[in-house]
Every structure is written in structure tokens, then in C-alpha cells.
Design a protein around this motif. Sequence first.
Motif, PDB file in Angstrom:
ATOM      1  N   LYS A 278       0.797  -1.222   0.000  1.00 24.63           N
ATOM      2  CA  LYS A 278       0.000   0.000   0.000  1.00 24.63           C
ATOM      3  C   LYS A 278       0.826   1.268   0.000  1.00 24.63           C
ATOM      4  CE  LYS A 278      -4.242  -1.860   1.567  1.00 24.63           C
ATOM      5  NZ  LYS A 278      -5.451  -1.707   2.338  1.00 24.63           N
ATOM      6  N   THR A 279       2.137   1.137   0.207  1.00 30.20           N
ATOM      7  CA  THR A 279       2.974   2.332   0.188  1.00 30.20           C
ATOM      8  C   THR A 279       3.891   2.288  -1.031  1.00 30.20           C
ATOM      9  OG1 THR A 279       4.562   1.225   1.611  1.00 30.20           O
ATOM     10  CG2 THR A 279       2.992   2.679   2.690  1.00 30.20           C
ATOM     11  N   MET A 284       6.683   5.345  -0.635  1.00 33.06           N
ATOM     12  CA  MET A 284       6.159   6.381   0.251  1.00 33.06           C
ATOM     13  C   MET A 284       7.134   6.661   1.403  1.00 33.06           C
ATOM     14  SD  MET A 284       2.434   6.270   2.021  1.00 33.06           S
ATOM     15  CE  MET A 284       1.897   7.528   3.158  1.00 33.06           C
ATOM     16  N   ILE A 306       1.592   6.948   7.256  1.00 34.76           N
ATOM     17  CA  ILE A 306       1.809   5.583   6.752  1.00 34.76           C
ATOM     18  C   ILE A 306       0.779   4.623   7.349  1.00 34.76           C
ATOM     19  CG2 ILE A 306       3.393   3.618   6.833  1.00 34.76           C
ATOM     20  CD1 ILE A 306       5.670   5.772   6.546  1.00 34.76           C
ATOM     21  N   LYS A 309      -2.599   4.345   5.865  1.00 34.09           N
ATOM     22  CA  LYS A 309      -2.793   3.460   4.713  1.00 34.09           C
ATOM     23  C   LYS A 309      -3.376   2.112   5.125  1.00 34.09           C
ATOM     24  CE  LYS A 309      -1.095   5.977   1.377  1.00 34.09           C
ATOM     25  NZ  LYS A 309      -1.910   6.357   0.218  1.00 34.09           N
ATOM     26  N   ASN A 311      -5.432   1.891   7.673  1.00 34.29           N
ATOM     27  CA  ASN A 311      -6.636   2.233   8.434  1.00 34.29           C
ATOM     28  C   ASN A 311      -6.557   1.743   9.884  1.00 34.29           C
ATOM     29  OD1 ASN A 311      -7.764   3.339   6.133  1.00 34.29           O
ATOM     30  ND2 ASN A 311      -8.507   1.323   5.486  1.00 34.29           N
TER      31      ASN A 311
END
Lengths: 313, 131
Positions: A278-279, A284, A306, A309, A311
Motif C-alpha cells: 500500500k505504500t 512512500m 503511513i 494506509k 486504516n
Amino acid sequence: MDNLKERLLNGEKRAAARLISIVENNEDVDQILLKDLYKNTGNAYIIGITGPPGAGKSTLTDKLVKSVRKTGASVGVIAIDPTSPFTGGAILGDRVRMSDLNTDDGVFIRSMGARGHLGGISEATGAAVDILDIFGCDYIFIETVGVGQSEVDIVKACDTTVLVSVPGLGDDIQAIKAGVMEIGDVFVINKADRDGAIKTKNEIAMMLELKEDRSWIPPVDMTIAANNEGIEGVLESIAKHKEYMLESGNGFKRRVENRKNSLMNLVKDRMTRVLLEKTTNGGMFEELAQKIVAKESDPYTATDLILGKLNLS
Amino acid sequence: MSKPIRVLVAKPGLDGHDRGAKVVARALRDAGMEVIYTGLRQTPEQIANAAIQEDVDCVACSILSGAHSTLLPRVKELLKEKGGDDILFIGGGVIPADDIPYLKEKGCAEVFTPGTPTTVTIDFIKANVKK
């Protein structure tokens, strides 16, 4: 894959070996496979052998296994050696001391590289133990990397920890330090024909006398593993500890504790994988690190971003 | 981490010289492989059993005693018997050129004689293991 499952349950060595590679390489199938098989674990008694490099862990393991084999019980051995931090390569040499066991059908030995894991065992050691357990081993020995003072992961992977030491490594101050000296359930002074063996034994025994929980005071056994001397004594100590763990209920508590620990590791692994996805595979992180250095952001705000991402926060 | 190639470096038979095996083992380690070293004076049975349990991609036998034409084919035969026919099997050591065709016919994928740069062995293993 189903085929591998069947073959493992039938006690086929090649299948066990293949499955250990699969978990070691973190191939995606591993979790699906082990989900089904997990109910077949829990039958093996797991013994950790740890101590400094050259203390005689492999030689002692070889002799202990031979002695256990006389009772007819089947044995698995997982021997871990260090992996190069530079190339990822490794020399796994623990088998050198165990070559007689290669032709014993009731023994399965597997060497593993630590692969970047620093606690004395590898990340996949726990899963490899589960596989040998399902495969049908009655006893599983885990031989750690040669350890220093703080590699204590073994205690979370086994039922009884045997700490192997040798004479002449240090004075009684070493014996009261925190870390590895706290994890032994059974202590072994190997190479006991060397100068200072009795002094080392006394220093360790004295340290153990100071234990707060006095329900189990670890015995200190002397061995000369290379000459097969003192081996039965160590096995008796292990058997006594096993009995103590059963009767006191601590064995069950320890297994729960160990499972909690490995559960935490599994969750961490999977979260890390998801987080990396997700990064933009860590892109990221790079971006935020540059901003942090440029004082456009700070590490704490970046962490919130971070974790956002996932949640989680 | 990507999957490292696992190699069993073995010394079959009665010869006590393992400098060569150790040099090769070290070179393979530096090439990022996991090398399982068996130690000296192993029987073909010991080698084949270790190869299966370790789930290696390659078995590399070093032999300097002259018994290569007996021992190497026997190791290969046992590997096959135990379900390890797909494991890359190579040999090395003091082996006369005249004997090499026979060894290849018996399942030795390649034979590396003295003077072979370790990079040649490394490249051969990388190119030929079943992945």
C-alpha cells in the motif's frame, strides 16, 4: 499441493523437506497448506539447544539424538547457522557432527540459514518444527546459531531449553548477567575435562540458586560430548523438566505463550507485506524520509500518514 | 528475500582432502547460496539421505581418491531411488579426462577438474538448477 499434504501425513521425507523449503521461502501456498494440517501438531516434545559458537552444540545434539533413538522414538533436528548479511549465502555445517544419523531412518535433520533473523533461530523455524511434528517426530531438537548474550528467541520456540556452556568463558559476573543465562531450563558444561570446569559449574549453580521462582532450579550437568560422556545425565534432566512442566501446568502456559509470540510474528509479517504493497513498495517511505530530512515533515506525522494506509491509527 | 539456491557439498568415500571442497563451498556462499557441507568420508547413502532431507537444488561431490567411477554413479542412483532425480548432480576433483564421458553418461551433469575457476562452477549451477 494436496499431494504434498497426503505425502507428509504418510511420513514421506521428501514431502517434509519440500514443505520446509516452502515455508522458508515464504511461498504463498504455505499458509493455506498449514491451515489444514495444523490440527496434527502438538505431539512432539521440542528441545532447544543453545550456547556460544564452538561450545559443542552439534556434537551434544548428535549424542542426545543417538541416545533418544535407543528408546525407539523418532527424532527431528533443525540446525540453524548464520547467513551472510552481505551476500545472503551461508555455510550450514552442523551436519558434519551428525553424519552417522544420516542413515538412520528414524531421524530427519534439516539445516537452515538464519536469513537475516537475529534472535538465534530463523523466521521459519517455528513453521519447520510444526512440519516435523506433523511428519511424526516424537522429539524435535532445535540447535540455534552460536549465540552471544542476548539471542533468546529459542525459549519462545521450545518446551525445554538446554544451555550449553564451556569452561573458561568468563567469571561469575558473566553468570549473573541478564539475557541468555536466564533462559536455560537445563545447563550443560561441555568439554568438562578442561581446566576450570568445576568452577564454571559452581558459578552457574550459585547463580541459579538465586532464582526467585524456586519451583524449578535448573540442573547443571557436565559432559564431554565428543567422548559420549554425561549424555544420559542430560537426558534425565530434560525428562525431569518435562515432567515438572506437565505437573505444574507451566508446560501448557509456555505453549500458549509461544503460540502468542508466533501469532504476533505472523501478524507482523503479513501487516508488513500489506503495508509495503500500500505504500508503493516502500516508495512512500522514501518520499517521507526526504521530507523529514528537509524538515517539511517529522517522523511522527509521517508514521501517522503511513499507518493511515492500513486504516489502523 | 529471494530464494537462495541450496547446494550440498559432499565428500564421498575414503579421502581426507577437503581443501578443494571448502574453497568451492566458500565461493558458493559468497555467490549467495546456502551450502550444506557434509564433512569427510561419507557413504553414497549418507549423501543421498542428506540431499533429500535438506531439499537441495544441487549435489556437488568432491572426490580425489580415484574411486569416482564407482561412487558418483552410486550417489546419482540413490538420489533417483529416493525421488531426487531432479536434483542437479555435479562432480569435481582429480578426475582423468578419459573418465568424464562415463560419469556424464551415469548422470553427472558436469565434472570440474583442478584449475577450474570457481566462477565457472557458480555460473553452471545458476544456469542449470531446476527453478
